[in-house]
Scaffold this active site. Structure first.
Site, PDB file in Angstrom:
ATOM      1  N   SER A 167     -20.245  -1.553   5.497  1.00 59.11           N
ATOM      2  CA  SER A 167     -20.067  -1.920   6.904  1.00 59.11           C
ATOM      3  C   SER A 167     -19.530  -3.336   6.992  1.00 59.11           C
ATOM      4  O   SER A 167     -19.815  -4.179   6.126  1.00 59.11           O
ATOM      5  CB  SER A 167     -21.405  -1.834   7.646  1.00 59.11           C
ATOM      6  OG  SER A 167     -21.319  -2.429   8.927  1.00 59.11           O
ATOM      7  N   TYR A 221     -30.354  -4.737   8.310  1.00 55.79           N
ATOM      8  CA  TYR A 221     -29.213  -3.829   8.148  1.00 55.79           C
ATOM      9  C   TYR A 221     -28.037  -4.527   7.486  1.00 55.79           C
ATOM     10  O   TYR A 221     -27.489  -4.052   6.488  1.00 55.79           O
ATOM     11  CB  TYR A 221     -28.810  -3.252   9.499  1.00 55.79           C
ATOM     12  CG  TYR A 221     -27.614  -2.325   9.437  1.00 55.79           C
ATOM     13  CD1 TYR A 221     -27.759  -1.026   8.950  1.00 55.79           C
ATOM     14  CD2 TYR A 221     -26.358  -2.739   9.860  1.00 55.79           C
ATOM     15  CE1 TYR A 221     -26.673  -0.164   8.884  1.00 55.79           C
ATOM     16  CE2 TYR A 221     -25.272  -1.890   9.796  1.00 55.79           C
ATOM     17  CZ  TYR A 221     -25.426  -0.609   9.311  1.00 55.79           C
ATOM     18  OH  TYR A 221     -24.340   0.243   9.235  1.00 55.79           O
TER      19      TYR A 221
END
Length: 262
Positions: free
Chosen positions: A139, A152
């Site tokens: 990501s 995250y």
């Protein structure tokens, strides 16, 4: 373009929906025999795979069971797509560092980092034998640590570093390892009624439709829109194919121009 993938085999994790399902469908359309793994098996995954395996990949036992079942079904693994990884919106704490307990850190690290460690470790012997390819879905949050929930972005940064390590160690032995790093993608995580998009919208006191409509401007997306799962899947399929034979250890960003400095 013929990606020269017909007859190959692949394991795709987190394959029941979103990017994972799109990858399974893209590879299957190229003639790849796909084993798809997810906690919940969907009819779409069953249609796009030769075997759909329900498994919890946030555990080492689940990872070992998946690869064992895949080897039984496929005979060997040419392609591994480490896609599993997300956040559990129902239990997600959106506060700052001091608001988040160990449980969230462990859950995010297990699902977004350790799952790839366990699955790759189990699959590598077959990948080495067949001089295969690994594509890991990370990501852009690894470059934007404060933009996502605590834990995250940190897990995705470690995941990208892991992929680079693997490329250095196993590239000389014939296994290509690369990373794809999406920005916001129109998956159920953002568009679904129970995903992080819905949670972010509730926290901001706006509708989910309003939140998604505002994302391109808020995130500075140069293309003016978020990416779609099929676009990410096309990039993954290319990197997994012989057409990308000399791409090793790369990190491909697909974010519509969100990141201004990679």
């Amino acid at each position: 373009m013929d990606l020269e993938l017909s007859g190959k085999t692949a394991v795709v994790t987190g394959a029941s929906r979103g990017i994972g399902l799109a990858v399974a469908e893209a590879l299957s359309a190229e003639g790849v025999r796909v084993v798809g793994a997810a906690r919940t098996i969907t009819p779409e995954l069953e249609k796009s795979s030769v075997a759909a395996i329900s498994v919890d990949l946030a555990t080492s036992a689940g990872a070992a069971r998946l690869i064992g079942a895949a080897l039984d079904e496929l005979g060997g693994i040419d392609i591994l797509v480490n896609n599993v990884g997300a956040v559990n919106a129902a239990r997600l704490e959106l506060g700052g560092f001091l608001d988040v307990e160990d449980e969230q850190w462990r859950e995010l690290l297990d699902l977004n980092l350790f799952s790839a460690i366990w699955i790759t470790r189990a699959a590598l012997p077959s990948l080495l034998e067949r001089r295969g390819s690994i594509v890991t879905v990370s990501s852009i949050n690894k470059h934007l640590p404060a933009a996502g929930p605590v834990g995250y972005s940190e897990a995705k940064a470690a995941l990208t570093a892991l992929t680079k390590r693997l490329s250095e160690e196993y590239g000389p032995r014939g296994v290509r390892v690369n990373t794809v790093s999406p920005g916001v993608v129109g998956t159920p995580m953002w568009r679904g009624p129970h995903g992080v998009g819905a949670k972010f919208a509730a926290a901001q006191g706006v509708s989910q439709e309003e939140l998604l409509a505002a994302v391109p401007e808020q995130f500075g997306i140069a293309s003016g829109r978020i990416s779609e799962p099929e676009e990410v899947a096309a990039l993954v399929a290319f990197l997994a194919s012989p057409k990308a034979a000399n791409i090793v250890g790369a990190d491909y960003v697909i974010d519509g121009g969100t990141l201004k400095i990679a």
